[in-house]
Design an enzyme around this catalytic site. Structure first.
Site, PDB file in Angstrom:
ATOM      1  N   CYS A   1       0.881  -1.333  -5.916  1.00  0.00           N
ATOM      2  CA  CYS A   1       1.568  -1.238  -4.804  1.00  0.00           C
ATOM      3  C   CYS A   1       1.601  -2.312  -3.747  1.00  0.00           C
ATOM      4  O   CYS A   1       2.137  -2.582  -2.871  1.00  0.00           O
ATOM      5  CB  CYS A   1       1.347   0.176  -4.029  1.00  0.00           C
ATOM      6  SG  CYS A   1      -0.104   0.120  -3.150  1.00  0.00           S
TER       7      CYS A   1
ATOM      8  N   CYS B   1      -3.650   5.355  -1.019  1.00  0.00           N
ATOM      9  CA  CYS B   1      -4.193   4.606   0.188  1.00  0.00           C
ATOM     10  C   CYS B   1      -5.731   4.931   0.283  1.00  0.00           C
ATOM     11  O   CYS B   1      -6.672   4.033   0.754  1.00  0.00           O
ATOM     12  CB  CYS B   1      -3.307   4.772   1.351  1.00  0.00           C
ATOM     13  SG  CYS B   1      -1.736   4.305   1.290  1.00  0.00           S
TER      14      CYS B   1
END
Lengths: 407, 298
Positions: free
Chosen positions: B35, B106
């Site tokens: 990402c 995350c």
């Protein structure tokens, strides 16, 4: 959201009030089925005929029967690709480009799994095709070439007129996904060799849920949906009459505003882009800026991430979109940015501003004033950025200073 | 746009402890190649006590990456290094009142940065054992790499088995095509060239058990049942749930599902998975039922 500034018109547009007005009677007094013999039906039939000619005029098509109403751009794309393969069983190859919309790319990926051969034309760092590579791939087993007229992310325009002629010279069908181009740049299909074209209503101020497949007379065709005789048997299913009427009206309005789109809207887009590039360091426009849609500007802000920019802009009432991975739900940044070889640290920070005739000078001024502090705020948080003596810049050779261990 | 919790939004708009930390003596730089997000975590550790006195971050990433980093610094401040090493990505997500499944990576990046920073302080080399793939099951945030690893390690053949082992595919079922593709890929690799077989369709009924082995005494049986429950417990606890044996009545094994497991939409799949393991371990056909199904005593 009155004070909000909408700069995401390549995603979807506001339905023009005149379009809404044209549609409303078709929910109430003109609710009939166009196929019925009675007066309820015939009124609708007449309205569909008018809408078809309005679309025909915007596309510059030779015959109104070349216009097939569908439910959306994606349906038009799928119909075109699958029809070309079904109608030419001896052909097993499709040529497309790496920067197409998922409506084309995912369909092609599926075809590959089914055993077809798909060639994806590469682009250079400005998003342009190599026509010599294209020419070398045109052989007798190619069923279809499908290339977008204009790119949704960068606005870059492909030479589809020339490409269609090159395909026609080899007897190969040519389809173009023109959902971003229709209504923004002049189109005249009758003087072209384009066999099929997809458009989507909601990109040009008509409602969502209506699209068109243009099919040149004489082009071999196999329907996707079989059933009733609607659209001359080429797309079965009761007509979405209110939306078709709305799309017709939207096409009429697009014709009227074509010049405005390429003068006023273009000037605002340029003002916005110059305003941002001149104030913010380490950012650049992506795509082929000298050859793109008049409404689109895609800027890569280096060392920061697009979703964070969008969230802060949204807080200030400004709506745009981003090619960052995190806004798409996938882990990858935009395939268009990667295809152009834009590095990760810039591809993640790409923001697309796409204008419409509804945007004003005052709005553009506000964005130019609002965006720079947002970019500065996020760069302060970024490990790739250093704030040396108040002079912002990338941390001494980014990648050298900050080299994370990647999972 | 994402459905972010108020806490995520708050930490994004007003991040705590951002920017460089001058006297940092433990720095962790990590990134997620897929990402593209990257994070630098800076710790100031008191050498005598090994207590983290201050923590700062710099993040290149989306709203939830910045919020996760901010949350991480708040969580670890005041902890000893050993305490900090126990912070999981789920702790970070919980601190933020949850993250969307697509954004759980995350919080994983936050935990990795913490491990890397502590290793850096201790003069050790930190290597990452976590590989991240495209998200397949959005209901339970399971990615392609995890599914592939589990399919390979356990010789799985069906979507149903994948659901038992990873939960992937147990919710809305939209990802079954994606799971089948992974199965087909692994199975064709397993089969070798020339003998590729497609994955069999998801069976409507569980497969027949193996022939029973020598009969167990009740005590032996209960011991074996407890072993199976002990084996699945860590998996359930990872999701804040737990399981406990309630009773054994003939072929029926009643269990209490506790914590997050009770009332979870995956209850049936969880019990199905446990049942499968019970049948394999006991070598006889048994039924695993929730304790709520126990007959009321007269």
């Amino acid at each position: 959201m009155d004070s909000s500034i909408y700069l995401d018109n390549n995603a979807t547009t506001r339905v023009d009030p005149a379009v809404v007005e044209a549609m409303l009677p078709f929910f109430t007094e003109h609710f009939g089925n166009a196929s019925s013999i009675h007066a309820f039906g015939s009124e609708v039939g007449k309205a569909l005929k008018k809408a078809r000619s309005q679309v025909q005029e915007l596309l510059g098509a030779e015959h109104d029967s070349e216009i097939i109403f569908t439910s959306c751009g994606t349906e038009s794309d799928s119909t075109a690709i699958l029809s070309a393969l079904k109608a030419q069983p001896d052909c097993n190859t499709v040529i497309t480009t790496v920067v197409e919309h998922p409506a084309i790319l995912n369909q092609c990926e599926w075809l590959e799994k089914e055993g077809y051969i798909v060639h994806k034309l590469k682009v250079d760092k400005k998003g342009r095709l190599d026509l010599d590579e294209y020419r070398s791939l045109l052989h007798e087993r190619v069923a279809l070439v499908t290339a977008m007229w204009a790119n949704n992310e960068t606005g870059t325009i492909f030479p589809v007129i020339e490409m269609a002629e090159m395909a026609a010279a080899k007897g190969i069908m040519f389809h173009t996904d023109a959902v971003q181009a229709v209504g923004k740049i002049p189109i005249n299909l009758k003087s072209s060799k384009i066999d099929m074209l997809s458009l989507s209503g909601h990109k040009l101020h008509a409602p969502k849920g209506i699209g068109v497949l243009y099919l040149r007379r004489g082009c071999r065709f196999r329907p996707l949906l079989r059933g009733g005789h609607q659209e001359r048997g080429r797309r079965a299913g009761t007509e979405n009459s209110a939306s078709i009427v709305g799309l017709g009206k939207a096409c009429e309005l697009a014709m009227q505003h074509m010049e405005e789109e390429n003068t006023t809207v273009k000037r605002l887009r340029d003002k916005l882009e110059i305003g941002l590039l001149s104030q913010i360091s380490h950012c650049f426009p992506t795509g082929d800026v000298s050859n793109r849609l008049p409404n689109t500007s895609n800027i890569a802000f280096e060392y920061i991430e697009g979703e964070a920019i969008l969230l802060l802009m949204n807080k200030m009432g400004i709506a745009g979109s981003s090619g960052s991975a995190c806004t798409s739900g996938s882990l990858e940044p935009s395939h268009v940015m990667r295809a152009m070889g834009i590095p990760y640290t810039a591809a993640h920070g790409t923001i697309r501003f796409s204008l419409s005739r509804y945007n004003t000078e005052a709005e553009v001024d506000r964005v130019i004033a609002t965006a720079p502090p947002i970019i500065a705020q996020l760069r302060k948080l970024s490990p790739y950025w250093s704030d040396n003596q108040g002079l912002g810049g990338p941390a001494a050779k980014p990648g050298a200073a900050f080299t994370p261990t990647y999972a | 746009m994402w459905e972010y919790s108020d806490k995520v939004r708050e930490h994004f708009f007003n991040p705590r402890n951002s920017g460089p930390l001058e006297e940092a003596n433990g720095i962790g730089d990590v990134g997620s190649i897929q990402c593209g997000d990257a994070l630098r975590l800076m710790l100031r550790v008191e050498p005598e006590t090994e207590i983290i006195q201050d923590a700062h971050f710099q993040t290149f990433g989306c709203g939830s990456a910045i919020a996760s980093s901010s949350a991480l610094t708040e969580i670890v401040k005041g902890m000893t290094l050993d305490e900090a090493l126990k912070v999981s990505n789920q702790n970070i997500a919980d601190y933020l009142d949850g993250l969307p499944p697509e954004k759980m990576h995350c919080s994983v990046m936050g935990r990795e940065a913490l491990q890397a920073a502590i290793a850096n302080y201790r003069g050790e080399v930190w290597s990452d054992d976590h590989e991240e793939g495209a998200l397949i099951c959005k209901c339970f945030a399971v990615d392609a790499v995890m599914i592939e690893d589990v399919v390979k390690a356990n010789n799985l053949n069906t979507v149903q088995e994948v659901t038992f082992y990873t939960k992937a595919g147990g919710g809305c079922a939209a990802c079954h095509e994606g799971i089948e593709e992974i199965l087909a890929k692994v199975m064709s690799e397993r089969a070798g060239p020339g003998e590729v077989s497609p994955p069999p369709a998801c069976p409507a009924t569980p497969e027949a058990p193996r022939p029973p082995s020598a009969k167990l005494t009740l005590v032996q049986k209960i011991k074996k049942i407890e072993e199976v429950l002990d084996a699945v417990r860590p998996m359930l606890q990872r999701d804040h749930g737990d399981v406990e044996l309630a009773d054994v009545q003939g072929k029926k094994i009643y269990v209490h599902l506790k914590g997050a497991c009770s009332g979870c939409m995956m209850e049936a799949a969880t019990l199905g998975g446990i049942q499968q393991k019970m049948i394999e371990t006991l070598g006889e056909l048994v039924q695993v039922l929730p304790s709520s199904h126990m007959p009321v005593e007269a």
